[in-house]
Enzyme design. Structure first.
Site, PDB file in Angstrom:
ATOM      1  N   ARG A  33       0.828  -1.205   0.000  1.00 11.76           N
ATOM      2  CA  ARG A  33       0.000   0.000   0.000  1.00 11.76           C
ATOM      3  C   ARG A  33       0.865   1.259   0.000  1.00 11.76           C
ATOM      4  O   ARG A  33       1.901   1.313   0.647  1.00 11.76           O
ATOM      5  CB  ARG A  33      -0.903   0.009   1.225  1.00 11.76           C
ATOM      6  N   SER A  44     -12.090   2.675   1.874  1.00 13.85           N
ATOM      7  CA  SER A  44     -11.959   1.491   1.029  1.00 13.85           C
ATOM      8  C   SER A  44     -11.762   1.891  -0.421  1.00 13.85           C
ATOM      9  O   SER A  44     -11.006   1.248  -1.155  1.00 13.85           O
ATOM     10  CB  SER A  44     -13.203   0.610   1.161  1.00 13.85           C
ATOM     11  N   GLN A  65     -13.145  -7.609   3.382  1.00 13.02           N
ATOM     12  CA  GLN A  65     -12.690  -6.908   4.577  1.00 13.02           C
ATOM     13  C   GLN A  65     -12.244  -7.918   5.644  1.00 13.02           C
ATOM     14  O   GLN A  65     -13.000  -8.809   6.017  1.00 13.02           O
ATOM     15  CB  GLN A  65     -13.818  -6.051   5.147  1.00 13.02           C
ATOM     16  N   ARG A 120     -46.908   4.178  12.796  1.00 16.58           N
ATOM     17  CA  ARG A 120     -45.785   3.381  13.273  1.00 16.58           C
ATOM     18  C   ARG A 120     -46.010   1.894  12.974  1.00 16.58           C
ATOM     19  O   ARG A 120     -46.975   1.313  13.441  1.00 16.58           O
ATOM     20  CB  ARG A 120     -45.628   3.599  14.773  1.00 16.58           C
TER      21      ARG A 120
END
Length: 183
Positions: A33, A44, A65, A120
């Site tokens: 990296r 990412s 990941q 609701r």
């Protein structure tokens, strides 16, 4: 990833010699990296952009990941099925049945986000929401070049709630250990 037998090559992206050595022992290749992509605040997308700069041979890239300890072959296989069907990007989600609120600051007022408080719903009576869980992202080079991880024809793989844990702090790590029987 190895058990899925779907990957032509497996790369580990790191700036750590210790991680690179472990990756090589397991048969992975190492992408070193850049300084810019190896920070705690790099996204990412930045990591993917860093990878494609040095690897022009890949059109499809999968980002798995390492903070998702319950990745399973069945999820990767489903993602690959979507890719075979022509999806440009595929990522993992978990269905949640939570009524969400947003806090407005500095007033400290609250507004319902995904439901009408006057009507609701019972959580059991609605379809819920699909929430990214960060387990994996598959995408095409041209999307990454445009600053996108998802785009084009999008597919999702629904991960079971028990498998969707993301390890982002010590409490999450303890929960993962408990869930896997290591605690």
């Amino acid at each position: 990833m190895k058990h899925s037998k779907k990957f032509r090559e497996i790369w580990v992206s790191t700036d750590s010699h210790m991680i690179a050595n472990e990756a090589t022992k397991c048969g992975a290749k190492v992408h070193w990296r850049s300084r810019m992509s190896a920070t705690d605040t790099a996204s990412s997308l930045v990591a993917l952009q860093d990878f494609i700069k040095g690897h022009k041979e890949f059109d499809r890239i999968g980002l798995i990941q390492c903070t998702s300890p319950f990745l399973a072959v069945k999820y990767l296989n489903e993602a690959f099925e979507h890719l075979q069907q022509g999806y440009d990007s595929v990522f993992s989600v978990t269905r949640e049945f939570k009524l969400r609120w947003k806090e407005n600051r500095p007033e400290k007022t609250f507004v319902a986000v995904n439901f009408d408080p006057a009507r609701r719903p019972r959580r059991q009576d609605w379809d819920g929401e699909l929430v990214e869980n960060g387990m994996f992202y598959f995408t095409r080079r041209h999307l990454i070049s445009r600053g996108l991880i998802q785009g084009g024809r999008i597919g999702v793989v629904q991960v079971e709630r028990k498998d969707s844990l993301e390890v982002d702090n010590p409490a999450d790590l303890n929960l993962a250990r408990y869930q896997s029987g290591d605690l």
